[in-house]
Write a protein that holds these residues in place. Sequence first.
Motif, PDB file in Angstrom:
ATOM      1  N   ARG A   1      15.957  26.533 -29.102  1.00 15.35           N
ATOM      2  CA  ARG A   1      15.445  27.797 -29.638  1.00 15.35           C
ATOM      3  C   ARG A   1      16.567  28.618 -30.270  1.00 15.35           C
ATOM      4  O   ARG A   1      16.346  29.292 -31.271  1.00 15.35           O
ATOM      5  N   GLN A   2      17.744  28.561 -29.707  1.00 14.12           N
ATOM      6  CA  GLN A   2      18.883  29.235 -30.318  1.00 14.12           C
ATOM      7  C   GLN A   2      19.189  28.636 -31.681  1.00 14.12           C
ATOM      8  O   GLN A   2      19.485  29.363 -32.641  1.00 14.12           O
ATOM      9  N   ALA A   3      19.095  27.315 -31.789  1.00 19.05           N
ATOM     10  CA  ALA A   3      19.328  26.653 -33.078  1.00 19.05           C
ATOM     11  C   ALA A   3      18.263  27.061 -34.091  1.00 19.05           C
ATOM     12  O   ALA A   3      18.567  27.290 -35.270  1.00 19.05           O
ATOM     13  N   ALA A   4      17.023  27.156 -33.647  1.00 14.52           N
ATOM     14  CA  ALA A   4      15.949  27.584 -34.540  1.00 14.52           C
ATOM     15  C   ALA A   4      16.152  29.027 -34.986  1.00 14.52           C
ATOM     16  O   ALA A   4      15.896  29.375 -36.147  1.00 14.52           O
ATOM     17  N   THR A   5      16.630  29.863 -34.082  1.00 17.46           N
ATOM     18  CA  THR A   5      16.906  31.258 -34.437  1.00 17.46           C
ATOM     19  C   THR A   5      18.002  31.339 -35.480  1.00 17.46           C
ATOM     20  O   THR A   5      17.897  32.101 -36.457  1.00 17.46           O
ATOM     21  N   LEU A   6      19.062  30.568 -35.302  1.00 17.17           N
ATOM     22  CA  LEU A   6      20.142  30.532 -36.292  1.00 17.17           C
ATOM     23  C   LEU A   6      19.620  30.063 -37.646  1.00 17.17           C
ATOM     24  O   LEU A   6      19.964  30.644 -38.691  1.00 17.17           O
ATOM     25  N   ARG A   7      18.773  29.054 -37.646  1.00 19.80           N
ATOM     26  CA  ARG A   7      18.225  28.549 -38.910  1.00 19.80           C
ATOM     27  C   ARG A   7      17.339  29.600 -39.568  1.00 19.80           C
ATOM     28  O   ARG A   7      17.383  29.757 -40.812  1.00 19.80           O
ATOM     29  N   PHE A   8      16.557  30.336 -38.789  1.00 17.72           N
ATOM     30  CA  PHE A   8      15.748  31.399 -39.374  1.00 17.72           C
ATOM     31  C   PHE A   8      16.644  32.435 -40.043  1.00 17.72           C
ATOM     32  O   PHE A   8      16.351  32.899 -41.153  1.00 17.72           O
ATOM     33  N   HIS A   9      17.715  32.822 -39.368  1.00 14.20           N
ATOM     34  CA  HIS A   9      18.664  33.765 -39.969  1.00 14.20           C
ATOM     35  C   HIS A   9      19.137  33.249 -41.328  1.00 14.20           C
ATOM     36  O   HIS A   9      19.182  34.000 -42.306  1.00 14.20           O
ATOM     37  N   GLN A  10      19.499  31.990 -41.382  1.00  9.41           N
ATOM     38  CA  GLN A  10      20.009  31.421 -42.632  1.00  9.41           C
ATOM     39  C   GLN A  10      18.965  31.475 -43.738  1.00  9.41           C
ATOM     40  O   GLN A  10      19.260  31.853 -44.877  1.00  9.41           O
TER      41      GLN A  10
END
Length: 230
Positions: free
Chosen positions: A74-83
Amino acid sequence: MREFRAVEAVIFDLDGTLVDSAPDIHTAAAKLLTERGHASPDLSTVKGFVGNGVAALVERLLDWAGETQDATARQAATLRFHQIYQASPAALSRPFDSVPQTLQSLAGAGYRLGLCTNKPLAPARAVLAQLGLADPIEAVVGGDSLPVRKPDAEPLLHVARALGASPEAIVYVGDSEVDSATAQAAGIAFALFTEGYRKSPPEQIPHHARFAHFAELQALLERFPASPGI
């Protein structure tokens, strides 16, 4: 009954208050879920996920899609959303009617203006700049500016201190239950913009005053000390 003094400063929420940003958030959400092999929710569903910051938004998106990933995923998905989102935060977003004119008029009348949002600081500033709303706003706190975010009181009080105004002379303008809870926690009066992303009827959201069009706001502020408490 809350004790008022004449309003000196106005602090605004961003998403669903100054700006209808849901179309850009929806676009980023759709791209994130498509990359992960999912269908996309509709715009109204994504609006319902807005308000508690990006991590909460992404968690709600993944829950909606049926993912049961661990915290690292979920942290990785959050980072990708930011990008995804930060690459184009204001392509489809627009200020609500009369917002630019109202901000300029309030600043010209001597009100100090600030922004307190759970959107991360960089895209918040980008949205303000790209939509021509930045100049009248003197202080901005985003969801990643401090260790805590709304509905904790500290982000709102941080903006208040930056503006040099005491809580009893400030009105916080927002559109949601989160904004109302933040204002209550900070001991600051709350004006509810009813046309944003709230999840409950206006009557169920604690507020001192409410309005449906930004052209009404300055007159509301001028009579605000006579408004009832909550």
